[in-house]
Write a protein that holds these residues in place. Structure first.
Motif, PDB file in Angstrom:
ATOM      1  N   LEU A 262      39.472  78.665 -11.256  1.00  0.00           N
ATOM      2  CA  LEU A 262      40.102  77.673 -12.120  1.00  0.00           C
ATOM      3  C   LEU A 262      41.607  77.602 -11.841  1.00  0.00           C
ATOM      4  N   GLY A 263      42.232  78.764 -11.654  1.00  0.00           N
ATOM      5  CA  GLY A 263      43.666  78.824 -11.393  1.00  0.00           C
ATOM      6  C   GLY A 263      44.065  78.089 -10.129  1.00  0.00           C
ATOM      7  N   ILE A 264      43.310  78.287  -9.038  1.00  0.00           N
ATOM      8  CA  ILE A 264      43.702  77.655  -7.777  1.00  0.00           C
ATOM      9  C   ILE A 264      43.448  76.145  -7.819  1.00  0.00           C
TER      10      ILE A 264
ATOM     11  N   ILE B 140      48.083  88.856  -4.459  1.00  0.00           N
ATOM     12  CA  ILE B 140      49.336  89.260  -5.097  1.00  0.00           C
ATOM     13  C   ILE B 140      50.523  88.556  -4.443  1.00  0.00           C
ATOM     14  N   ALA B 141      50.475  88.417  -3.111  1.00  0.00           N
ATOM     15  CA  ALA B 141      51.547  87.717  -2.402  1.00  0.00           C
ATOM     16  C   ALA B 141      51.644  86.267  -2.873  1.00  0.00           C
ATOM     17  N   TYR B 142      50.496  85.649  -3.118  1.00  0.00           N
ATOM     18  CA  TYR B 142      50.508  84.269  -3.618  1.00  0.00           C
ATOM     19  C   TYR B 142      51.227  84.178  -4.963  1.00  0.00           C
TER      20      TYR B 142
ATOM     21  N   LEU C 170      52.548  77.265  -0.407  1.00  0.00           N
ATOM     22  CA  LEU C 170      51.829  77.647  -1.620  1.00  0.00           C
ATOM     23  C   LEU C 170      50.331  77.346  -1.502  1.00  0.00           C
ATOM     24  N   VAL C 171      49.981  76.201  -0.967  1.00  0.00           N
ATOM     25  CA  VAL C 171      48.575  75.828  -0.835  1.00  0.00           C
ATOM     26  C   VAL C 171      47.845  76.786   0.104  1.00  0.00           C
TER      27      VAL C 171
END
Length: 451
Positions: free
Chosen positions: A314-316, A247-249, A419-420
């Motif tokens: 897939l999202g990451i 969630i933090a991401y 972000l990564v």
């Protein structure tokens, strides 16, 4: 209308109301820093990044009490009141003053906590285990149409303009304020679901304004206190702590695509006179990605062909690709050069096509994470939906507030690195929770009596 159709109708109305409201608000956030940098008022000393940091900071502090507010006045009325505060915030840009700008930022932070807690409650009570994935996808797709309409307006309104005049600003924000108010009114079209179990509950759970008039104040206060206790208890559970990393991401990347990336594109002097209008076009491509992802995963979930872990993976992958391409295409000082623009280049000649392709990837990847988080929260906390969604928004808003704060100072490569890192660990933590949820579901099915 059958009970299932009525619930689906409620989800569609909920999505449409949010679509109108966030057509205004997300467009506002996307252009705020650029608009402020072009103000002719020397007495105004606000910052779009700082305003969003205030909003998300107040939102995080307000989330733990938001379930109590929803329990006290009901989700439907809570969303309506919150919508009025959103509209007031947008209206401050018509004639901006520093004091009104930051005061409205504080109030919209409180309103956002209540709004999203009520939204999660409304989504859950109009869904069950078989429809929560479909409904999450429908809601998310409708919500993200907001990125299309508002940013399309910005693109045509500012096309060919290197400076945003006061008249241009007023025209845009008067229109956005009216659009937000239309969405706010739509909340009154949501109907009470006809589920027998829900009909036995009072209006603070099912959202009926008519019924909640007859509920004693003592019962409302008791439910409000109970919601607060559950929120505090959920904060320290292992399951929620693991989900909090994911969630933090979403909070960090929300800040990046909704506020920072558009500012980066608008500050690129090498994009010429079209740079400011490209902010709107970037938002449109983000919206296309969000809508495509929400629609796709909603349909797959309906057919039970959608594995949450695969969607998040897939999202990451998509986000990591987007971050790498942005690193190559956008110069490091772009996030902090909105007032004068930047003539620098990164590791390649800047490409408008690549910049817009990255916008699409950011939107699609975001839909991967958010649709699956909405779905798993609705399944794991179906009995305590309001506290669960409040805790989730609490975590997301803290990370977003931190991100908007450091966006004033950090160069682009350091923002991408953050972000990564959070994306990687957020994906791992989501996998952990999903595997345990599947194992628990299998055990319950194995030991349930056969009818």
């Amino acid at each position: 209308m059958t009970p299932d159709n009525k619930k689906l109708f409620n989800i569609i109305i909920l999505g449409c109301a949010f679509m109108f409201m966030f057509t205004a608000f997300q467009t506002c956030g996307n252009v705020a820093q650029t608009v402020i940098a072009n103000l002719n008022n020397t007495d105004f000393h606000g910052s779009g990044y700082t305003s969003m940091a205030v909003i998300y900071g107040v939102l995080s502090a307000s989330n733990l009490v938001a379930p109590s507010v929803v329990a006290l006045i009901g989700p439907q009325f809570a969303m309506f009141i919150s919508g009025l505060f959103y509209s007031a915030y947008i209206a401050t840009f018509i004639q901006p003053f520093t004091w009104s700008f930051y005061t409205a930022s504080v109030f919209v932070g409180v309103a956002a906590a209540v709004l999203w807690t009520a939204q999660g409650n409304c989504l859950t009570i109009n869904s069950d285990e078989n429809t929560i994935g479909r409904n999450s996808g429908i809601f998310w797709a409708l919500l993200q149409f907001s990125l299309l309409f508002g940013n399309l307006f910005i693109y045509f309104a500012w096309k060919g303009k290197s400076h945003i005049s006061d008249a241009d600003r007023r025209t845009v924000f008067i229109a956005l304020t009216v659009i937000s108010l239309v969405g706010t009114v739509l909340f009154f079209l949501i109907r009470k679901p006809d589920s027998p179990s829900l009909l036995e509950e009072d209006a603070n759970v099912n959202g009926s304004l008519d019924a909640e008039i007859n509920v004693p104040l003592e019962n409302k206060m008791s439910k409000a206190l109970d919601a607060l206790k559950k929120s505090l208890q959920l904060c320290i559970t292992k399951q929620m702590l693991l989900l909090s990393v994911s969630i933090a991401y979403t909070g960090f990347e929300l800040t990046f695509f909704s506020g920072v990336y558009g500012t980066c594109i608008g500050s690129m002097n090498k994009f010429g006179a079209e740079a400011k209008s490209l902010i709107g076009l970037s938002g449109i491509f983000i919206g296309i990605g969000e809508i495509l992802g929400g629609s796709l995963f909603g349909l797959l979930s309906k057919k039970k062909q959608c594995n949450r872990n695969l969607v998040v993976l897939l999202g990451i992958v998509i986000h990591t690709l987007a971050f790498y391409l942005i690193f190559l295409n956008i110069p490091a000082d772009a996030p902090i050069s909105s007032s004068t623009g930047t003539d620098n280049k990164a590791y390649m000649n800047p490409s408008v096509t690549l910049a817009l392709f990255c916008s699409f990837l950011l939107g699609f990847g975001d839909s991967c994470f958010n649709t699956q988080l909405l779905s798993i929260l609705g399944v794991l906390y179906s009995e305590d939906s309001a506290p669960a969604f409040a805790v989730a928004k609490f975590v997301q808003s803290i990370s977003a507030a931190v991100a908007f704060f450091y966006s004033n100072y950090l160069l682009l490569q350091w923002q991408l690195l953050i972000l990564v890192i959070f994306g990687f660990f957020g994906t791992i933590s989501f996998f952990n929770v999903q595997w345990k949820a599947v194992a628990l579901s299998s055990q319950q099915t194995a030991y349930s009596p056969r009818l």
